[in-house]
Motif scaffolding. Structure first.
Motif, PDB file in Angstrom:
ATOM      1  N   GLN A 100       0.836  -1.208   0.000  1.00  0.00           N
ATOM      2  CA  GLN A 100       0.000   0.000   0.000  1.00  0.00           C
ATOM      3  C   GLN A 100       0.873   1.261   0.000  1.00  0.00           C
ATOM      4  O   GLN A 100       0.680   2.185   0.789  1.00  0.00           O
ATOM      5  N   ALA A 101       1.840   1.245  -0.903  1.00  0.00           N
ATOM      6  CA  ALA A 101       2.774   2.371  -1.023  1.00  0.00           C
ATOM      7  C   ALA A 101       3.251   2.467  -2.468  1.00  0.00           C
ATOM      8  O   ALA A 101       3.311   1.462  -3.183  1.00  0.00           O
ATOM      9  N   THR A 102       3.590   3.676  -2.878  1.00  0.00           N
ATOM     10  CA  THR A 102       4.092   3.883  -4.231  1.00  0.00           C
ATOM     11  C   THR A 102       5.461   3.224  -4.398  1.00  0.00           C
ATOM     12  O   THR A 102       6.318   3.311  -3.513  1.00  0.00           O
ATOM     13  N   VAL A 103       5.638   2.573  -5.526  1.00  0.00           N
ATOM     14  CA  VAL A 103       6.904   1.903  -5.839  1.00  0.00           C
ATOM     15  C   VAL A 103       7.458   2.505  -7.126  1.00  0.00           C
ATOM     16  O   VAL A 103       6.755   2.588  -8.142  1.00  0.00           O
ATOM     17  N   LYS A 104       8.713   2.935  -7.075  1.00  0.00           N
ATOM     18  CA  LYS A 104       9.370   3.486  -8.258  1.00  0.00           C
ATOM     19  C   LYS A 104      10.495   2.560  -8.687  1.00  0.00           C
ATOM     20  O   LYS A 104      11.344   2.181  -7.881  1.00  0.00           O
ATOM     21  N   LYS A 126       7.004  15.236 -10.031  1.00  0.00           N
ATOM     22  CA  LYS A 126       5.662  15.742 -10.337  1.00  0.00           C
ATOM     23  C   LYS A 126       4.782  14.625 -10.868  1.00  0.00           C
ATOM     24  O   LYS A 126       3.606  14.519 -10.498  1.00  0.00           O
ATOM     25  N   ALA A 127       5.322  13.790 -11.735  1.00  0.00           N
ATOM     26  CA  ALA A 127       4.553  12.672 -12.281  1.00  0.00           C
ATOM     27  C   ALA A 127       4.147  11.706 -11.179  1.00  0.00           C
ATOM     28  O   ALA A 127       3.009  11.217 -11.151  1.00  0.00           O
ATOM     29  N   ILE A 128       5.075  11.445 -10.271  1.00  0.00           N
ATOM     30  CA  ILE A 128       4.771  10.539  -9.161  1.00  0.00           C
ATOM     31  C   ILE A 128       3.658  11.116  -8.298  1.00  0.00           C
ATOM     32  O   ILE A 128       2.705  10.418  -7.930  1.00  0.00           O
ATOM     33  N   ARG A 129       3.764  12.392  -7.979  1.00  0.00           N
ATOM     34  CA  ARG A 129       2.753  13.032  -7.143  1.00  0.00           C
ATOM     35  C   ARG A 129       1.400  13.040  -7.842  1.00  0.00           C
ATOM     36  O   ARG A 129       0.357  12.822  -7.207  1.00  0.00           O
ATOM     37  N   LEU A 130       1.399  13.283  -9.124  1.00  0.00           N
ATOM     38  CA  LEU A 130       0.158  13.316  -9.886  1.00  0.00           C
ATOM     39  C   LEU A 130      -0.547  11.960  -9.838  1.00  0.00           C
ATOM     40  O   LEU A 130      -1.758  11.879  -9.605  1.00  0.00           O
ATOM     41  N   ILE A 131       0.203  10.889 -10.032  1.00  0.00           N
ATOM     42  CA  ILE A 131      -0.377   9.548 -10.011  1.00  0.00           C
ATOM     43  C   ILE A 131      -0.927   9.226  -8.615  1.00  0.00           C
ATOM     44  O   ILE A 131      -2.018   8.672  -8.472  1.00  0.00           O
ATOM     45  N   GLU A 132      -0.162   9.576  -7.592  1.00  0.00           N
ATOM     46  CA  GLU A 132      -0.610   9.298  -6.228  1.00  0.00           C
ATOM     47  C   GLU A 132      -1.905  10.030  -5.897  1.00  0.00           C
ATOM     48  O   GLU A 132      -2.824   9.456  -5.302  1.00  0.00           O
ATOM     49  N   LEU A 133      -1.978  11.299  -6.276  1.00  0.00           N
ATOM     50  CA  LEU A 133      -3.175  12.074  -5.973  1.00  0.00           C
ATOM     51  C   LEU A 133      -4.369  11.600  -6.801  1.00  0.00           C
ATOM     52  O   LEU A 133      -5.505  11.604  -6.323  1.00  0.00           O
ATOM     53  N   LEU A 134      -4.119  11.192  -8.026  1.00  0.00           N
ATOM     54  CA  LEU A 134      -5.182  10.692  -8.880  1.00  0.00           C
ATOM     55  C   LEU A 134      -5.741   9.366  -8.361  1.00  0.00           C
ATOM     56  O   LEU A 134      -6.942   9.100  -8.468  1.00  0.00           O
ATOM     57  N   ALA A 135      -4.868   8.539  -7.782  1.00  0.00           N
ATOM     58  CA  ALA A 135      -5.293   7.208  -7.347  1.00  0.00           C
ATOM     59  C   ALA A 135      -6.344   7.256  -6.253  1.00  0.00           C
ATOM     60  O   ALA A 135      -7.177   6.344  -6.146  1.00  0.00           O
ATOM     61  N   ARG A 136      -6.337   8.300  -5.432  1.00  0.00           N
ATOM     62  CA  ARG A 136      -7.262   8.355  -4.296  1.00  0.00           C
ATOM     63  C   ARG A 136      -8.714   8.433  -4.729  1.00  0.00           C
ATOM     64  O   ARG A 136      -9.521   7.566  -4.356  1.00  0.00           O
ATOM     65  N   PRO A 137      -9.111   9.451  -5.525  1.00  0.00           N
ATOM     66  CA  PRO A 137     -10.508   9.473  -5.961  1.00  0.00           C
ATOM     67  C   PRO A 137     -10.858   8.316  -6.893  1.00  0.00           C
ATOM     68  O   PRO A 137     -11.978   7.810  -6.869  1.00  0.00           O
ATOM     69  N   ALA A 138      -9.882   7.883  -7.708  1.00  0.00           N
ATOM     70  CA  ALA A 138     -10.144   6.765  -8.618  1.00  0.00           C
ATOM     71  C   ALA A 138     -10.469   5.503  -7.838  1.00  0.00           C
ATOM     72  O   ALA A 138     -11.374   4.741  -8.208  1.00  0.00           O
ATOM     73  N   ALA A 139      -9.751   5.254  -6.742  1.00  0.00           N
ATOM     74  CA  ALA A 139     -10.000   4.060  -5.930  1.00  0.00           C
ATOM     75  C   ALA A 139     -11.405   4.067  -5.351  1.00  0.00           C
ATOM     76  O   ALA A 139     -12.104   3.048  -5.363  1.00  0.00           O
ATOM     77  N   LEU A 140     -11.832   5.200  -4.841  1.00  0.00           N
ATOM     78  CA  LEU A 140     -13.168   5.288  -4.252  1.00  0.00           C
ATOM     79  C   LEU A 140     -14.246   5.077  -5.310  1.00  0.00           C
ATOM     80  O   LEU A 140     -15.243   4.381  -5.063  1.00  0.00           O
ATOM     81  N   MET A 141     -14.049   5.660  -6.478  1.00  0.00           N
ATOM     82  CA  MET A 141     -15.044   5.502  -7.534  1.00  0.00           C
ATOM     83  C   MET A 141     -15.084   4.062  -8.047  1.00  0.00           C
ATOM     84  O   MET A 141     -16.157   3.517  -8.332  1.00  0.00           O
ATOM     85  N   LEU A 142     -13.919   3.429  -8.155  1.00  0.00           N
ATOM     86  CA  LEU A 142     -13.885   2.037  -8.600  1.00  0.00           C
ATOM     87  C   LEU A 142     -14.486   1.114  -7.547  1.00  0.00           C
ATOM     88  O   LEU A 142     -15.160   0.136  -7.882  1.00  0.00           O
ATOM     89  N   ALA A 143     -14.249   1.401  -6.271  1.00  0.00           N
ATOM     90  CA  ALA A 143     -14.847   0.596  -5.209  1.00  0.00           C
ATOM     91  C   ALA A 143     -16.371   0.689  -5.271  1.00  0.00           C
ATOM     92  O   ALA A 143     -17.083  -0.309  -5.085  1.00  0.00           O
ATOM     93  N   ASN A 144     -16.875   1.889  -5.543  1.00  0.00           N
ATOM     94  CA  ASN A 144     -18.323   2.056  -5.685  1.00  0.00           C
ATOM     95  C   ASN A 144     -18.844   1.290  -6.901  1.00  0.00           C
ATOM     96  O   ASN A 144     -19.922   0.682  -6.847  1.00  0.00           O
ATOM     97  N   ALA A 145     -18.065   1.306  -7.991  1.00  0.00           N
ATOM     98  CA  ALA A 145     -18.473   0.570  -9.184  1.00  0.00           C
ATOM     99  C   ALA A 145     -18.490  -0.929  -8.915  1.00  0.00           C
ATOM    100  O   ALA A 145     -19.388  -1.650  -9.371  1.00  0.00           O
ATOM    101  N   GLN A 146     -17.498  -1.418  -8.160  1.00  0.00           N
ATOM    102  CA  GLN A 146     -17.479  -2.830  -7.795  1.00  0.00           C
ATOM    103  C   GLN A 146     -18.712  -3.193  -6.971  1.00  0.00           C
ATOM    104  O   GLN A 146     -19.337  -4.237  -7.188  1.00  0.00           O
ATOM    105  N   ALA A 147     -19.040  -2.347  -5.999  1.00  0.00           N
ATOM    106  CA  ALA A 147     -20.207  -2.605  -5.151  1.00  0.00           C
ATOM    107  C   ALA A 147     -21.486  -2.610  -5.981  1.00  0.00           C
ATOM    108  O   ALA A 147     -22.374  -3.438  -5.773  1.00  0.00           O
ATOM    109  N   ARG A 148     -21.555  -1.698  -6.938  1.00  0.00           N
ATOM    110  CA  ARG A 148     -22.731  -1.635  -7.809  1.00  0.00           C
ATOM    111  C   ARG A 148     -22.856  -2.904  -8.642  1.00  0.00           C
ATOM    112  O   ARG A 148     -23.938  -3.492  -8.761  1.00  0.00           O
TER     113      ARG A 148
END
Length: 237
Positions: free
Chosen positions: A92-96, A149-171
């Motif tokens: 549960q951590a970013t890997v480079k 910057k690219a790393i930070r962008l991906i990390e910040l994007l992953a948060r809302p994407a995870a919640l939306m995908l979790a909701n899609a899975q539940a649906r």
């Protein structure tokens, strides 16, 4: 996306786009595929991108990649049970990965991708309050192909994407359950109706009619609900 946008503005614009993509696709698989494509287009220097959802044992439940090369690299991770994507999910951590030719954390996987045009990568988990449900990953054809910057962008994007995908899975799970219940209820009703028809035809009790129906199902090697529907349609035992 313009490269000179401040990170906050870039992230806001990208999050809106991701939300629109994920919320307008009907299935989880479609949403994951859309997310992978958006990631590739948004991260400078990305040769390709992938997104995977995994269960509690690290087995894929849905996966998408933007290019055949990325799909092959990801498949090798799952086959070999090692690689930056699986590590990001598990820890549960970013890997480079700065350079696949000098990174020794996943020896079998880095050997397997030697002939692929992939030298560096970033993987970050899709994390929800209940844990990681998968990971995002981008690959570059050159060593150290992604800046902070690219790393930070991906990390910040992953948060809302995870919640939306979790909701899609539940649906999707709720829809499958609903379909299953409807099917079960339909089968029960068909069996009950067919039993009633047999009672009328043979002038027997309910229990005898049901036993006759079950016996015929076994003898003919036809599912009970299917035989019931055949009888309702006028078929014989």
């Amino acid at each position: 996306m313009p490269a000179d946008l401040p990170l906050a503005d870039e992230l806001a614009a990208l999050t809106v786009r991701i939300a629109d993509l994920l919320l307008t696709h009907e299935t989880v698989d479609e949403a994951v595929s859309a997310l992978a494509q958006a990631l590739k287009e948004s991260v400078p220097g990305a040769l390709g991108a992938g997104a995977s959802l995994m269960d509690t044992r690290g087995r894929r439940t849905s996966t998408a990649a933007t290019d055949p090369t990325i799909l092959q690299a990801d498949q090798l991770q799952y086959d070999l049970r090692q690689g930056p994507c699986l590590t990001a999910w598990a820890q549960q951590a970013t890997v480079k990965m700065v350079d696949s030719r000098t990174d020794h954390r996943w020896p079998a996987w880095t050997r397997a991708i030697t002939d692929l045009p992939l030298r560096s990568a970033i993987s970050t988990p899709l994390s929800t309050p209940d844990g990681a449900i998968g990971a995002l990953k981008v690959y570059s054809p050159i060593p150290d192909g992604f800046d902070s910057k690219a790393i930070r962008l991906i990390e910040l994007l992953a948060r809302p994407a995870a919640l939306m995908l979790a909701n899609a899975q539940a649906r999707d799970a709720a829809e499958r359950l609903s379909d299953g219940l409807i099917g079960a209820l339909g089968a029960r009703d068909a069996i009950g109706t067919a039993t009633g028809i047999i009672m009328e035809r043979l002038h027997v009790s309910h229990d005898k009619a049901l036993a006759t129906l079950i016996s015929a199902s076994r003898r003919r090697e036809v599912a009970l609900h299917q035989l019931s529907r055949d009888i309702i349609a006028g078929g014989e035992l």
